[in-house]
Design an enzyme around this catalytic site. Sequence first.
Site, mmCIF file in Angstrom:
data_model
loop_
_atom_site.group_PDB
_atom_site.id
_atom_site.type_symbol
_atom_site.label_atom_id
_atom_site.label_comp_id
_atom_site.label_asym_id
_atom_site.label_seq_id
_atom_site.Cartn_x
_atom_site.Cartn_y
_atom_site.Cartn_z
ATOM 1 N N GLY A 20 39.620 28.478 0.878
ATOM 2 C CA GLY A 20 38.900 27.001 0.896
ATOM 3 C C GLY A 20 38.961 26.526 -0.695
ATOM 4 C CB VAL A 22 35.053 25.696 -4.579
ATOM 5 C CG1 VAL A 22 34.471 26.539 -5.725
ATOM 6 C CG2 VAL A 22 34.611 24.268 -4.856
ATOM 7 C CG ASP A 41 39.170 31.120 4.949
ATOM 8 O OD1 ASP A 41 38.898 30.503 5.812
ATOM 9 O OD2 ASP A 41 38.912 30.708 3.840
ATOM 10 N N GLY A 46 39.472 25.735 5.607
ATOM 11 C CA GLY A 46 40.445 26.131 4.637
ATOM 12 C C GLY A 46 41.826 26.164 5.096
ATOM 13 C CE1 TYR A 160 27.078 23.357 3.115
ATOM 14 C CE2 TYR A 160 26.078 21.683 1.983
ATOM 15 C CZ TYR A 160 26.937 22.505 1.905
ATOM 16 O OH TYR A 160 27.454 22.859 0.912
ATOM 17 C CE1 TYR A 174 18.841 41.002 3.919
ATOM 18 C CE2 TYR A 174 19.894 43.048 3.153
ATOM 19 C CZ TYR A 174 19.406 42.278 4.182
ATOM 20 O OH TYR A 174 19.684 42.603 5.230
#
Length: 325
Positions: A20, A22, A41, A46, A160, A174
């Site tokens: 992608g 970034v 990926d 991307g 999102y 975690y």
Amino acid sequence: MKVVRRFGPGHRILVTGGAGFVPSHLVEALLARGCTVVAVDNFVTGSKENVAHLADTSTFTLVEADISDGLPGHHPAFAERFDAILHMASPASPTDFEKLPVEILRVGSVATLHLLDRAVADGARFLLASTSEAYGDPLEHPQRETYWGNVNPIGVRSVYDESKRFAEAATMAYHRSRGADVAIVRIFNTYGPRMRPDDGRAIPTFIAQALRGEPITVHGTGDQTRSICYVDDLVRGILLLLDSTETGPVNCGTEHEMSMRRLAESIVSLCGSPSEVTYVTRAADDPKMRRPDLTRARELLDFEPEITPEEGLHRTIAYFRERLG
Ligand code: NAD
Ligand code: UDP
């Protein structure tokens, strides 16, 4: 500053979403440090092209897989332990929120849990790419990491925002209950080469429109603000966080806040374009203003963005000029 180690030669790093925008810059920076990098990926947003120039680098492996279906354990690159896992995978453009809602929810939730399990098993440092969208349409300005946000949980952007908020919650759970070594970076609007001209975000859209001489489509009145960060500054900030023992969340971005109208006008002028700035319908729940409070990044990481909007836009326009012919 609590930079306590430096990931470099001898370290194996997994970068999800490595093809992608970034993440591909991050992959390059890690390879330049001497790390061995595995990028995974599924190319949903991307492109192989973003890392094609790394194909002959012996310390780089690209694996095609959808990490929401689990880690591709059958692949030899996954047989050895990782020293760090950077979870960068997620569609991130508002147009993706409408096209890929379930995919976004899965990569922030199911995939994050798979990766955290692997980080615990490997004793790897886990870094989550979170977002300024975690603050929603913020009622605090600038946004500090202590602000809990103003998110519509059922709106179009919620897939999102809530997916990243879930990923943050999972990361901290975690850390607290399973001893995972974790870091959360909240990334603010970042731009640069390898953005897709058609990904719908303001900067690539305005540049593509300006270079084609088409009308610039500013949403609403264009008074809404964003603070724009050139990708090299962001990558430097992420690596500072990775090398530290900080958990975060830490904001990363710049204080170069500007209205979308001004951004459009600047891009037209930098492109030397005849395009006119026009005003079209604005999407629901679009945040009115956004600027990071960078105190924490400065104090904990010694982070300071360096690239001015003029310089960053100039470099990005040069990339698009070449790509769009
Ligand atoms: P991008 O879409 O260019 O990169 C995301 C990559 O993840 C893509 O290559 C995509 O194909 C891959 N991917 C998505 N789902 C996947 C899955 N299930 N399995 C495997 N790969 C998958 O977007 P970007 O702007 O480079 O964003 C990278 C990360 O940074 C994202 O997590 C995003 O949320 C975060 N972020 C970016 C910005 C920004 O301004 N660019 C701001 C805040 C947060
Ligand atoms: N925007 C715009 N025209 C476009 C695309 C986006 O005016 O063609 C606006 C959008 O409404 C938002 C701002 O630019 O207010 C930033 O949008 P972008 O998608 O780049 O980032 P995000 O909303 O995720 O911060």
